[in-house]
Design a protein around this motif. Structure first.
Motif, short mmCIF file in Angstrom:
data_model
loop_
_atom_site.label_atom_id
_atom_site.label_comp_id
_atom_site.label_asym_id
_atom_site.label_seq_id
_atom_site.Cartn_x
_atom_site.Cartn_y
_atom_site.Cartn_z
N GLU A 121 0.31 1.01 -17.42
CA GLU A 121 0.21 2.23 -16.61
C GLU A 121 0.23 1.90 -15.13
OE1 GLU A 121 -3.32 4.17 -17.88
OE2 GLU A 121 -2.62 4.51 -19.94
N LEU A 122 -0.20 0.70 -14.77
CA LEU A 122 -0.20 0.26 -13.36
C LEU A 122 1.14 -0.35 -12.94
CD1 LEU A 122 -3.64 -1.57 -13.06
CD2 LEU A 122 -3.07 0.69 -12.17
N GLY A 123 2.01 -0.58 -13.91
CA GLY A 123 3.25 -1.29 -13.61
C GLY A 123 3.09 -2.79 -13.66
N TYR A 124 1.95 -3.25 -14.23
CA TYR A 124 1.68 -4.68 -14.36
C TYR A 124 2.30 -5.14 -15.67
CZ TYR A 124 -1.25 -8.89 -13.73
OH TYR A 124 -1.71 -10.18 -13.52
N VAL A 125 3.62 -5.29 -15.66
CA VAL A 125 4.39 -5.53 -16.88
C VAL A 125 5.35 -6.69 -16.67
CG1 VAL A 125 4.26 -3.13 -17.64
CG2 VAL A 125 6.16 -3.86 -16.16
N GLN A 126 5.88 -7.18 -17.75
CA GLN A 126 6.89 -8.24 -17.68
C GLN A 126 8.05 -7.80 -16.80
OE1 GLN A 126 7.94 -10.51 -21.36
NE2 GLN A 126 9.95 -9.58 -21.01
N GLY A 127 8.42 -8.65 -15.84
CA GLY A 127 9.52 -8.36 -14.93
C GLY A 127 9.10 -7.75 -13.62
N ALA A 128 7.83 -7.27 -13.53
CA ALA A 128 7.35 -6.69 -12.27
C ALA A 128 6.99 -7.81 -11.30
CB ALA A 128 6.14 -5.81 -12.52
N ARG A 129 7.07 -7.52 -10.00
CA ARG A 129 6.70 -8.50 -8.98
C ARG A 129 5.39 -8.07 -8.34
NH1 ARG A 129 11.14 -9.89 -4.63
NH2 ARG A 129 10.56 -7.84 -3.86
N TRP A 130 4.41 -9.00 -8.32
CA TRP A 130 3.07 -8.64 -7.89
C TRP A 130 2.58 -9.51 -6.74
CZ3 TRP A 130 -1.17 -5.43 -9.68
CH2 TRP A 130 -0.71 -4.30 -10.36
N ARG A 131 3.41 -9.66 -5.72
CA ARG A 131 2.93 -10.28 -4.49
C ARG A 131 2.04 -9.28 -3.75
NH1 ARG A 131 8.62 -11.46 -1.81
NH2 ARG A 131 8.57 -9.21 -2.14
N GLU A 132 1.27 -9.76 -2.78
CA GLU A 132 0.44 -8.85 -1.98
C GLU A 132 1.30 -7.80 -1.29
OE1 GLU A 132 -3.47 -11.50 -0.65
OE2 GLU A 132 -1.87 -11.13 0.81
N ARG A 133 2.44 -8.22 -0.75
CA ARG A 133 3.25 -7.27 0.01
C ARG A 133 4.01 -6.29 -0.89
NH1 ARG A 133 5.24 -12.33 0.90
NH2 ARG A 133 7.37 -12.87 0.25
N ASP A 134 3.92 -6.49 -2.21
CA ASP A 134 4.55 -5.55 -3.14
C ASP A 134 3.57 -4.48 -3.61
OD1 ASP A 134 7.11 -6.85 -3.22
OD2 ASP A 134 6.21 -8.39 -4.49
N VAL A 135 2.36 -4.92 -3.99
CA VAL A 135 1.41 -3.99 -4.63
C VAL A 135 0.03 -4.04 -4.01
CG1 VAL A 135 2.63 -4.01 -6.85
CG2 VAL A 135 0.84 -5.71 -6.41
N GLY A 136 -0.11 -4.68 -2.86
CA GLY A 136 -1.42 -4.77 -2.22
C GLY A 136 -2.20 -5.97 -2.70
N VAL A 137 -3.43 -6.08 -2.20
CA VAL A 137 -4.28 -7.22 -2.52
C VAL A 137 -4.58 -7.25 -4.01
CG1 VAL A 137 -6.54 -8.27 -2.13
CG2 VAL A 137 -5.31 -7.22 -0.22
N ASN A 138 -4.24 -8.35 -4.66
CA ASN A 138 -4.51 -8.56 -6.08
C ASN A 138 -4.60 -10.05 -6.31
OD1 ASN A 138 -1.81 -9.52 -7.70
ND2 ASN A 138 -1.28 -8.39 -5.83
N ALA A 139 -5.25 -10.45 -7.41
CA ALA A 139 -5.54 -11.87 -7.61
C ALA A 139 -4.27 -12.71 -7.69
CB ALA A 139 -6.39 -12.06 -8.86
N LEU A 140 -3.26 -12.22 -8.41
CA LEU A 140 -2.02 -12.98 -8.54
C LEU A 140 -1.39 -13.22 -7.16
CD1 LEU A 140 0.78 -12.16 -11.14
CD2 LEU A 140 1.30 -12.99 -8.85
N GLY A 141 -1.22 -12.15 -6.40
CA GLY A 141 -0.60 -12.27 -5.08
C GLY A 141 -1.45 -13.05 -4.10
N THR A 142 -2.77 -12.86 -4.15
CA THR A 142 -3.65 -13.56 -3.21
C THR A 142 -3.71 -15.05 -3.54
OG1 THR A 142 -4.92 -11.55 -2.84
CG2 THR A 142 -5.97 -13.62 -2.23
N ALA A 143 -3.69 -15.41 -4.82
CA ALA A 143 -3.63 -16.83 -5.19
C ALA A 143 -2.35 -17.48 -4.67
CB ALA A 143 -3.73 -16.99 -6.70
N MET A 144 -1.24 -16.73 -4.66
CA MET A 144 0.00 -17.23 -4.09
C MET A 144 -0.15 -17.50 -2.60
SD MET A 144 3.01 -14.92 -5.88
CE MET A 144 4.30 -15.80 -4.95
N GLU A 145 -0.76 -16.53 -1.90
CA GLU A 145 -0.90 -16.66 -0.45
C GLU A 145 -1.88 -17.78 -0.07
OE1 GLU A 145 0.57 -15.12 2.05
OE2 GLU A 145 1.78 -13.73 0.88
N GLU A 146 -3.00 -17.86 -0.79
CA GLU A 146 -4.07 -18.79 -0.42
C GLU A 146 -3.86 -20.19 -1.02
OE1 GLU A 146 -7.09 -18.23 1.29
OE2 GLU A 146 -6.50 -16.20 1.91
N ARG A 147 -2.98 -20.30 -2.03
CA ARG A 147 -2.78 -21.57 -2.73
C ARG A 147 -4.10 -22.10 -3.28
NH1 ARG A 147 2.04 -24.34 -2.07
NH2 ARG A 147 3.69 -22.84 -1.61
#
Length: 388
Positions: A121-147
């Motif tokens: 329902e959130l669009g958190y599905v296979q094939g979606a892109r979940w960087r911070e700049r795509d969907v806002g602050v989230n663990a997946l995207g923030t882990a990418m940014e912070e390494r």
């Protein structure tokens, strides 16, 4: 040194009370665009990065996902390990396991049906892109940014639609290069939040990195055996490296674990930093490098970003220099017969000693391969300062 793990809450925190307090801070931030000082530093940095978000893009189709999985060979190799380590926990805690690639595209999603339906329902599905700049602050995207591993709880998420969730992510890094391969995430209701989840996800990510390291070691051993088969003992000094410059074997070469290969290395003569002039012979998955001689010349280009340009064997190599190293090379170019430490000291500007001059020249010799000899110090190729 690895950064200290910082879970979103302790075992003594009441998740509901924690969520109410964070929601108050989130709404204040949304209203004023000022990040509250009481936030965890990792969340404060993420909120500061978040700007206005574009409309959510359409997820990739099955064929595009399959193509990305195929390209992400190393990432795909560790998915079974991650599933083995984390799926039992995910099922027990009502979480789903998500693995994304280095661009934030979700490529694998597994876990209990109820939580997967809610994430869809959130669009958190296979094939979606979940960087911070795509969907806002989230663990997946923030882990990418912070390494670094990150746990994001409830209203720490940038988008209010994600507030019912707790997500715990860790980056998956290439042990050869340190580059990002992807991110592993456990996601579920914020009521399932537990600080131990961060440790478990972090340990699983480290195991995945270790597995890739062992896989790479095996590939280097096979490369060395293949080189020995094609060029048996007695063929002369040879350095065998993979395509990324990692050393499989070194006969007659004093090198470390890795050498820097120039972009677009091709068969034939080339100059390599730290090695000098070599003859590169291709091998499946790597190269055999042998010492070679041939005409070469060095151009020294001054400016705000001084550099040396080496032309050898039909190749051109640009070598950025510090101001001091450029000055030293200029002096060596002006004294083609060689110059001693005392003479260099007399010509150099600034407070220098014989020890510091010799140390700087030692660093230069390591960078420039066989281009500088000592006793006296001199360049082994013609050199000139070229001014624009």
């Amino acid at each position: 040194m690895q950064p200290r793990l910082e879970a979103a809450l302790t075992v003594f925190d009441d998740p509901a009370a924690k969520a109410r307090e964070l929601l108050r801070l989130h709404r204040a931030w949304q209203s004023t665009h000022e990040v509250p000082g009481v936030l965890r530093p990792v969340i404060a940095r993420a909120w500061q990065r978040q700007g206005s978000l574009p409309p959510q893009h359409r997820p990739l189709g099955d064929q595009q996902v399959a193509e990305r999985r195929e390209r992400a060979e190393d990432l795909a190799a560790v998915v079974p390990l991650l599933q083995e380590r984390l799926l039992p926990l995910a099922a027990e805690a009502g979480n789903e396991l998500v693995v994304s690639d280095d661009e934030g595209y979700v490529l694998w999603v597994t876990g209990p049906g109820p939580v997967r339906r809610k994430s869809e329902e959130l669009g958190y599905v296979q094939g979606a892109r979940w960087r911070e700049r795509d969907v806002g602050v989230n663990a997946l995207g923030t882990a990418m940014e912070e390494r670094r591993p990150v746990q994001i709880f409830g209203p720490e998420h940038g988008d209010e639609d994600q507030h019912p969730w707790v997500c715990t992510s860790a980056p998956l890094l290439d042990p050869r290069t340190g580059s990002l391969l992807g991110v592993v995430t456990l996601s579920g209701s914020y009521r399932t939040a537990h600080p131990h989840t961060l440790s478990l996800v972090t340990i699983a990510a480290r195991e995945a990195t270790d597995l890739l390291g062992r896989k790479h070691d095996g590939a280097l051993r096979r490369l060395a055996l293949e080189a020995a088969r094609c060029w048996p003992a007695g063929s002369g000094p040879a350095l065998v490296v993979d395509d990324a410059g990692w050393v499989a074997s070194a006969d007659g070469f004093g090198v470390g674990e890795r050498v820097r290969l120039p972009a677009g290395l091709a068969p034939g003569t080339a100059w390599l930093p730290g090695l000098g002039q070599v003859r590169a012979e291709p091998l499946e998955g790597g190269w055999v490098l042998r010492a070679a001689s041939g005409a070469a010349e060095l151009e020294l280009r001054p400016g705000p970003r001084p550099m040396a340009v080496l032309r050898a064997g039909g190749h051109t190599t640009e070598i950025p220099l510090s101001a001091r190293h450029f000055e030293l090379l200029g002096l060596l170019a002006a004294h083609p017969r060689g110059v001693g430490t005392r003479e260099l000291l007399a010509c150099l500007d600034g407070a220098q000693t014989a020890v510091t001059v010799r140390a700087e020249l030692s660093r230069l010799r390591k960078r420039l391969g066989g281009l500088i000899e000592s006793r006296p110090y001199r360049l082994t190729v013609p050199a000139a300062v070229v001014r624009a």
